[in-house]
Design an enzyme around this catalytic site. Sequence first.
Site, short mmCIF file in Angstrom:
data_model
loop_
_atom_site.label_atom_id
_atom_site.label_comp_id
_atom_site.label_asym_id
_atom_site.label_seq_id
_atom_site.Cartn_x
_atom_site.Cartn_y
_atom_site.Cartn_z
N PRO A 173 2.88 -1.79 -5.45
CA PRO A 173 2.25 -0.80 -6.32
C PRO A 173 2.78 0.60 -6.06
CG PRO A 173 0.60 -2.18 -5.22
CD PRO A 173 1.91 -2.45 -4.58
N GLU A 174 3.25 1.26 -7.09
CA GLU A 174 3.53 2.69 -7.02
C GLU A 174 2.53 3.36 -7.95
OE1 GLU A 174 7.62 3.94 -6.92
OE2 GLU A 174 8.31 1.99 -6.23
N ARG A 186 13.60 22.15 2.73
CA ARG A 186 13.58 20.84 3.39
C ARG A 186 15.01 20.36 3.61
NH1 ARG A 186 8.67 20.14 5.39
NH2 ARG A 186 8.97 17.90 5.43
N ARG A 240 14.77 3.64 3.79
CA ARG A 240 14.49 2.71 2.70
C ARG A 240 15.77 2.31 1.97
NH1 ARG A 240 9.23 2.72 1.01
NH2 ARG A 240 9.88 0.78 0.04
N ARG A 255 -0.96 -9.54 1.32
CA ARG A 255 -0.26 -9.06 2.52
C ARG A 255 -1.13 -8.18 3.41
NH1 ARG A 255 5.65 -7.21 0.74
NH2 ARG A 255 5.76 -6.83 2.98
N LYS A 262 -1.12 7.45 -4.86
CA LYS A 262 -1.42 6.02 -4.78
C LYS A 262 -2.81 5.75 -4.21
CE LYS A 262 2.86 5.48 -2.87
NZ LYS A 262 4.01 4.78 -2.26
#
Length: 259
Positions: A2-3, A156, A249, A123, A60
């Site tokens: 899920p995003e 950043r 990722r 999960r 989320k």
Amino acid sequence: VPEILEVEAARQVLEARALHRPIDSVFTPDTWFLKRGTTAEALRDALDGRQFVAARRRGKLMLVDVDDGGVLGLHLGMSGRVVVDGDAAGDPLVYASNRPEAAWHRFGLAFVDSGQFFLRDPRRLGGVELEPDESRLGPDALSLTRAQLDRALAARRAPVKAVLMDQARIAGLGNLLADEALWRAGIDPARPAVAVDANERAALHRAIRSTLRTLGRRGGSHTGDLPRSLDEPCPRDGAALRRTKVGGRTTYWCPAHQR
Ligand SMILES: [Zn+2]
């Protein structure tokens, strides 16, 4: 996984089906699923005899308002789905099963009208908490303004993709949506965020909006145009895609047009 788009679909199920129904009992078979000090007893105290009055979302994190002013926080984790009276939304089921296994019901409620709400999570990486701290989340990706994006990226040195996925900077983007938006914007995911200039930030803001709008309409974060396979070329220019790790990722990107 899920995003923001899947969590928004789950929020809509809660909003349509779970509000204004008095709660009869709380089901907490898995205490590991209760987060940040939340206990089964505290959940019963907070919810028994109450009703939900609003279903909100920030990134989320789902936030369900209780009629006495309390807030229930729900996390779908990697495979969670919200199920109300058999109507389900959340994980897109591309990678996980949707068998109605009772063992996957980590948390639930029975309404006085005999309906039921469950959080189903094969999960077990989601969670439930009372009074979640919304302040640790950045601005929501679905309503992200250009100024908010500029602030999130400013100063950043981390890769731009890692910053997009940092929930404290921008809330809601996960691996698939970040890759798709950067591919649409033509930006190399590994570039330091601080090196993305104003014109590129404008393109990235447009790309985030078009990604969320288009993939939302198609049915979820797994419906992007960027292939997640090295067997397929870049749909824009036919170049061979690359797969690298960015911010820990797996990342697919096109070296021909993402710079
Ligand atoms: Zn390309």
